[in-house]
Design a protein around this motif. Structure first.
Motif, PDB file in Angstrom:
ATOM      1  N   VAL A 129       0.844  -1.201   0.000  1.00 50.66           N
ATOM      2  CA  VAL A 129       0.000   0.000   0.000  1.00 50.66           C
ATOM      3  C   VAL A 129       0.877   1.249   0.000  1.00 50.66           C
ATOM      4  CG1 VAL A 129      -1.654   1.347   1.337  1.00 50.66           C
ATOM      5  CG2 VAL A 129      -1.969  -1.120   1.098  1.00 50.66           C
ATOM      6  N   LEU A 130       1.915   1.239   0.819  1.00 54.29           N
ATOM      7  CA  LEU A 130       2.843   2.374   0.870  1.00 54.29           C
ATOM      8  C   LEU A 130       3.485   2.628  -0.489  1.00 54.29           C
ATOM      9  CD1 LEU A 130       4.271   4.472   2.704  1.00 54.29           C
ATOM     10  CD2 LEU A 130       6.070   2.772   3.060  1.00 54.29           C
ATOM     11  N   ALA A 131       3.851   1.549  -1.176  1.00 58.29           N
ATOM     12  CA  ALA A 131       4.472   1.693  -2.501  1.00 58.29           C
ATOM     13  C   ALA A 131       3.501   2.337  -3.487  1.00 58.29           C
ATOM     14  CB  ALA A 131       4.928   0.328  -3.009  1.00 58.29           C
ATOM     15  N   ARG A 132       2.222   1.968  -3.392  1.00 54.72           N
ATOM     16  CA  ARG A 132       1.225   2.547  -4.307  1.00 54.72           C
ATOM     17  C   ARG A 132       0.985   4.028  -4.017  1.00 54.72           C
ATOM     18  NH1 ARG A 132      -1.350  -2.610  -3.724  1.00 54.72           N
ATOM     19  NH2 ARG A 132      -2.732  -1.831  -2.091  1.00 54.72           N
ATOM     20  N   THR A 133       1.044   4.404  -2.738  1.00 54.32           N
ATOM     21  CA  THR A 133       0.732   5.792  -2.376  1.00 54.32           C
ATOM     22  C   THR A 133       1.950   6.705  -2.419  1.00 54.32           C
ATOM     23  OG1 THR A 133       1.014   5.220  -0.028  1.00 54.32           O
ATOM     24  CG2 THR A 133      -1.215   5.123  -0.934  1.00 54.32           C
ATOM     25  N   GLU A 134       3.107   6.178  -2.013  1.00 58.71           N
ATOM     26  CA  GLU A 134       4.310   7.013  -1.913  1.00 58.71           C
ATOM     27  C   GLU A 134       5.342   6.728  -3.008  1.00 58.71           C
ATOM     28  OE1 GLU A 134       4.497   9.454   0.228  1.00 58.71           O
ATOM     29  OE2 GLU A 134       2.576   8.940   1.162  1.00 58.71           O
ATOM     30  N   GLY A 135       5.198   5.574  -3.676  1.00 58.16           N
ATOM     31  CA  GLY A 135       6.116   5.257  -4.767  1.00 58.16           C
ATOM     32  C   GLY A 135       7.192   4.247  -4.372  1.00 58.16           C
TER      33      GLY A 135
END
Length: 312
Positions: A129-135
């Motif tokens: 989820v973090l990767a999707r939101t923050e890259g």
């Protein structure tokens, strides 16, 4: 004869299936799939899974292991595949690993200690989820802060590997880089590792034809059924080539022709990456279909399966 393990690897569409079936019939062998998509129940056409007739010809293992909703790691594959191999050997049969997922092959034949790293699905999902939101870069920076050696070796865009490295560190308290590939072969087996290849033009044309055949067989209906069951692009199983592109079409994000072209293009790119993997593996020997006929390849493989070779 020692615990012989034959491996027939190669890129998608190179023609591993018929050669492996014929070899198994000639030697009394059984096939262990090493394909990261064939483990999923109900994902048959897009994964080019052995059909009923082929399974009647030869016993297959590591097919339909979990549902598409279930997580499945390299460590899971190693445990289940070794159990199948040992059971085949106990009956005096020849285990033949067949497929194109190089990491699955290495997990079985090499002394890979990273498979002991453990799992934490909730943590992994949180990082996704973090990767999707923050890259991807942000997740890679997280890895660099706890394991700079691993971060240096893993590209930020190899998100799956970055997340796995963070997960191992989170579960074990040890850096992922400390779980090293020793490079040694698994002493349990007498490994004979071959990969098939042929010239790029023929390989790519075969891949394009294969996509059209899958469409004719009902790939789109298979994916409609999977989608109706509640699967979407958030599941690892639906990220496989063929599935994610057709899912995009069903979601109205592209035309059917655009989706098919993407499947062909990504399959060709994947085949190129697979060949790079196998060429760089010190234990793998190329058997080129440009140099040998299928019968000649079978004769070579049969010698190793039956132990009719000089000890190296």
């Amino acid at each position: 004869m020692k615990n012989t393990l034959i491996i027939i690897a190669g890129p998608t569409g190179v023609g591993k299936t018929e050669i492996s079936l014929e070899l198994a019939e000639r030697t009394g062998g059984e096939i262990i799939s090493c394909d990261s998509m064939q483990i999923y129940e109900g994902m048959d056409i897009g994964s080019a899974k052995a059909d009923e007739e082929e399974r009647r010809r030869v016993v297959h293992h590591m097919i339909d292991v979990v549902t598409p909703f279930d997580p499945f790691t390299v460590s899971d594959y190693k445990e289940a595949a070794e159990k199948a191999i040992d059971e085949i050997l106990s009956r005096g049969k020849v285990p033949i690993m067949v497929g194109g997922t190089g990491l699955y092959i290495d997990a079985v034949i090499k002394d890979l200690s990273f498979t002991e790293g453990g799992n934490d699905q909730k943590y992994r999902e949180a990082i996704e989820v973090l990767a999707r939101t923050e890259g991807n870069e942000e997740v890679h920076r997280m890895l660099a802060s706890v394991d700079p050696e691993a971060a240096e070796k893993i590209h930020p865009n190899n998100l799956k590997r970055v997340i796995r490295a963070l997960e191992v560190q989170h579960v074990t308290g040890k850096p992922f880089s400390s779980f090293k590939d020793t490079g040694r072969l698994n002493p349990k087996y007498d490994v004979h590792y071959f990969y098939l290849n042929k010239n790029r033009k023929d390989l790519y044309e075969g891949i394009d034809r294969r996509v059209e055949i899958m469409m004719d067989m009902g790939l789109l209906d298979e994916i409609r059924r999977l989608k109706a069951s509640g699967l979407d692009e958030s599941y690892v199983s639906m990220k496989g080539i063929g599935y994610k592109e057709m899912l995009s079409y069903l979601d109205g994000e592209c035309s059917l022709e655009e989706a098919k072209d993407l499947v062909k293009q990504r399959s060709r790119n994947y085949a190129k990456r697979q060949l790079t993997w196998f060429r760089h593996n010190e234990y793998a020997t190329e058997l080129s279909k440009d140099q040998y006929s299928d019968e000649e390849i079978l004769i070579i493989l049969e010698k190793y399966a039956n132990g009719w070779y000089e000890t190296r």
